[in-house]
Write an enzyme that holds these catalytic residues in place. Structure first.
Site, PDB file in Angstrom:
ATOM      1  N   ARG A  19       9.574 -99.139  -6.584  1.00 44.95           N
ATOM      2  CA  ARG A  19      10.330 -98.633  -7.725  1.00 44.95           C
ATOM      3  C   ARG A  19      10.077 -97.129  -7.804  1.00 44.95           C
ATOM      4  O   ARG A  19       8.931 -96.693  -7.893  1.00 44.95           O
ATOM      5  CB  ARG A  19       9.839 -99.311  -8.989  1.00 44.95           C
ATOM      6  CG  ARG A  19      10.606 -98.854 -10.178  1.00 44.95           C
ATOM      7  CD  ARG A  19      10.117 -99.481 -11.440  1.00 44.95           C
ATOM      8  NE  ARG A  19      11.072 -99.177 -12.478  1.00 44.95           N
ATOM      9  CZ  ARG A  19      11.020 -99.697 -13.675  1.00 44.95           C
ATOM     10  NH1 ARG A  19      10.086-100.547 -13.996  1.00 44.95           N
ATOM     11  NH2 ARG A  19      11.922 -99.361 -14.576  1.00 44.95           N
ATOM     12  N   ASN A  57       5.211-101.083  -8.018  1.00 44.58           N
ATOM     13  CA  ASN A  57       5.613-100.202  -9.115  1.00 44.58           C
ATOM     14  C   ASN A  57       4.370 -99.386  -9.472  1.00 44.58           C
ATOM     15  O   ASN A  57       3.457 -99.894 -10.123  1.00 44.58           O
ATOM     16  CB  ASN A  57       6.084-101.061 -10.299  1.00 44.58           C
ATOM     17  CG  ASN A  57       6.589-100.214 -11.451  1.00 44.58           C
ATOM     18  OD1 ASN A  57       6.515 -98.989 -11.405  1.00 44.58           O
ATOM     19  ND2 ASN A  57       7.091-100.865 -12.477  1.00 44.58           N
ATOM     20  N   HIS A  90      16.234 -97.442 -16.358  1.00 46.72           N
ATOM     21  CA  HIS A  90      16.276 -98.913 -16.354  1.00 46.72           C
ATOM     22  C   HIS A  90      17.412 -99.381 -15.435  1.00 46.72           C
ATOM     23  O   HIS A  90      17.954-100.466 -15.620  1.00 46.72           O
ATOM     24  CB  HIS A  90      16.552 -99.516 -17.750  1.00 46.72           C
ATOM     25  CG  HIS A  90      15.478 -99.297 -18.764  1.00 46.72           C
ATOM     26  ND1 HIS A  90      15.761 -99.069 -20.099  1.00 46.72           N
ATOM     27  CD2 HIS A  90      14.134 -99.294 -18.649  1.00 46.72           C
ATOM     28  CE1 HIS A  90      14.640 -98.926 -20.759  1.00 46.72           C
ATOM     29  NE2 HIS A  90      13.633 -99.054 -19.916  1.00 46.72           N
ATOM     30  N   ARG A 148      10.137 -93.917 -28.890  1.00 43.06           N
ATOM     31  CA  ARG A 148      11.064 -92.795 -28.654  1.00 43.06           C
ATOM     32  C   ARG A 148      12.154 -92.781 -29.716  1.00 43.06           C
ATOM     33  O   ARG A 148      12.658 -93.837 -30.118  1.00 43.06           O
ATOM     34  CB  ARG A 148      11.715 -92.903 -27.273  1.00 43.06           C
ATOM     35  CG  ARG A 148      10.764 -92.782 -26.120  1.00 43.06           C
ATOM     36  CD  ARG A 148      11.563 -92.656 -24.817  1.00 43.06           C
ATOM     37  NE  ARG A 148      10.724 -92.801 -23.653  1.00 43.06           N
ATOM     38  CZ  ARG A 148      10.768 -93.847 -22.804  1.00 43.06           C
ATOM     39  NH1 ARG A 148      11.645 -94.816 -22.996  1.00 43.06           N
ATOM     40  NH2 ARG A 148       9.966 -93.899 -21.774  1.00 43.06           N
ATOM     41  N   GLU A 192      13.307-107.086 -12.551  1.00 42.35           N
ATOM     42  CA  GLU A 192      13.423-105.857 -11.759  1.00 42.35           C
ATOM     43  C   GLU A 192      12.776-106.012 -10.386  1.00 42.35           C
ATOM     44  O   GLU A 192      13.267-105.464  -9.399  1.00 42.35           O
ATOM     45  CB  GLU A 192      12.811-104.689 -12.531  1.00 42.35           C
ATOM     46  CG  GLU A 192      13.665-104.345 -13.750  1.00 42.35           C
ATOM     47  CD  GLU A 192      12.971-103.435 -14.744  1.00 42.35           C
ATOM     48  OE1 GLU A 192      13.133-102.229 -14.632  1.00 42.35           O
ATOM     49  OE2 GLU A 192      12.268-103.951 -15.635  1.00 42.35           O
TER      50      GLU A 192
END
Ligand code: AMP
Length: 397
Positions: free
Chosen positions: A91, A7, A180, A241, A384
């Site tokens: 990823r 990643n 996601h 956010r 993940e």
């Protein structure tokens, strides 16, 4: 079969080496400050002492080489030779409209990842650097790109189209993509099995509540709606956010404060959400502590967070005409029983009943609803890296 999962961020690289015969992590680690002075590798081999190395990493290629050296090192290594690594799963943030599935990387795939730079300006260039660094360091080993956006590609047009002039979709592929995706795919798939739901028809809502937050609705593991949009800014209230906001708010603040659109988006991405509302922190633990100490803004931020998640669960239940299971995952979802309970308190109309004792748990897969709850509520830790490794095996075998 051993799979390396990568990643890559613009100045960082996280990795896990996973033995897919038993899905166990053999080693994991992190390179930080790539391209900046003071680069450091932290390597954690399972069952051995962690190893920290300060060494120059001007590019991702150097970082990958240091990772390879650490993996085969006689002392803190876990394999004899890099040829034991059968494939590398990457990823990748944005696959645009071209990729509806993970894919083995070739030149065409790299070209599309590059074409998507303006859709994922912070991540896609770093993701591509990671792929090219692996091609250089381990020629001949297959690389697989697992996109954060592909889970959302099964949404129907009524869910992914914005109500703006159609020409922008035609010209620039402006639509809702969702992010996601790897986490939502993993958790929704696992929950179907864990809750003994129909693998083709089971209706699952996954609440991925971490520093970034998103929620998805899926039927039989296929996404029908998800809360993030063209970028990860849309949807839930997150650590920093804003999530959903009336776009006219931007113009109003820009006019009053003399800010340009980039400054405004920076505020919505980095200075809003729990941090902006509470003026305390983006971290739930800090905001909850502030609420306990009587901070009003912190209390409102937490209430608003819970309320927004509950509204989305209501909307997604309507979108699917029902729901069989609601899952909580990621930092807040896996660790914060108060927030899980507060969200579920809105869902009495669905027949949701939380079992307080079962809900008193962190980071372990468990049904947290009462036996007579009409909808199963479940805590399911996301993974993940494992999801990327599974996709990689599926594509290279
Ligand atoms: P993630 O992005 O999935 O790593 O989630 C990170 C967030 O999880 C942090 O910002 C915290 O707000 C939250 N978190 C982690 N542990 C706890 C906890 N015990 N209670 C509440 N929130 C937590």
């Amino acid at each position: 079969m051993k799979v390396l999962v990568l990643n890559c961020g613009s100045s960082s690289l996280k990795y896990q080496l996973i033995d897919m015969d038993n899905e166990s992590v053999i080693a994991k680690g992190l390179c930080e400050r790539i391209g900046i002075e003071g680069s450091v590798l932290t390597h954690k081999p399972t069952g051995k002492e962690p190893f920290v190395q300060e060494a120059p990493m001007p590019t991702h290629t150097q970082a990958i080489k240091l990772v390879m050296d650490a993996l085969v090192d006689p002392e803190h290594g876990v394999i004899k030779d890099t040829s034991e690594i059968s494939a590398i799963g990457h990823r990748v943030l944005h696959g645009g409209i071209k990729f509806t599935e993970s894919i083995v990387v070739n030149q065409q795939v790299k070209d599309v990842i590059r074409e998507c730079f303006d859709l994922g300006p912070l991540h896609n260039p770093a993701n591509l650097m990671g792929i090219e660094a692996c091609e250089e360091a381990m020629p001949g080993t297959p690389n697989v790109a697992v996109f954060d956006t592909t889970f959302g590609m099964s949404m129907p047009p009524k869910a992914y189209m914005y109500a703006i002039p159609h020409e922008y979709y035609e010209k620039y592929s402006i639509r809702r993509y969702g992010f996601h995706g790897t986490s939502h795919m993993f958790v929704s798939g696992e929950v179907l099995k864990f809750c003994h739901l129909d693998p083709k028809k089971g209706k699952v809502i996954v609440c991925h509540l971490g520093n970034g937050g998103s929620i998805s609705a899926s039927i039989g593991g296929k996404c029908v709606d998800t809360s993030m949009g063209l970028t990860p800014l849309e949807g839930l209230i997150m650590g920093t956010r804003s999530g959903d906001v009336d776009p006219a708010v931007l113009q109003f603040i820009m006019n009053k404060e003399g800010k340009d659109i980039n400054e405004m988006l920076n505020i919505l991405n980095k200075k809003s959400g729990m941090l902006g509302m509470s003026e305390v922190s983006s971290d739930f633990r800090d905001v909850e502590k502030a609420r306990e100490e009587g901070n009003e803004e912190a209390a409102v931020a937490l209430d608003a967070f819970v309320y927004r998640v509950a509204k989305y669960i209501g909307a997604y239940t309507a979108a699917m005409n029902g729901v069989d299971a609601i899952a909580f995952t990621a930092g807040v979802g896996e660790n914060d029983m108060k927030t899980r309970k507060a969200i579920c308190e809105y869902l009495g109309y669905l027949g949701v009943k939380i079992d307080d004792e079962a809900n008193n748990v962190r980071g372990e897969a468990r049904i947290i609803s009462a036996p007579d709850s009409k909808v199963q509520v479940v805590l399911y830790p996301t993974n993940e890296e494992l999801a990327i490794a599974r996709e990689t095996v599926r594509l290279v075998q």
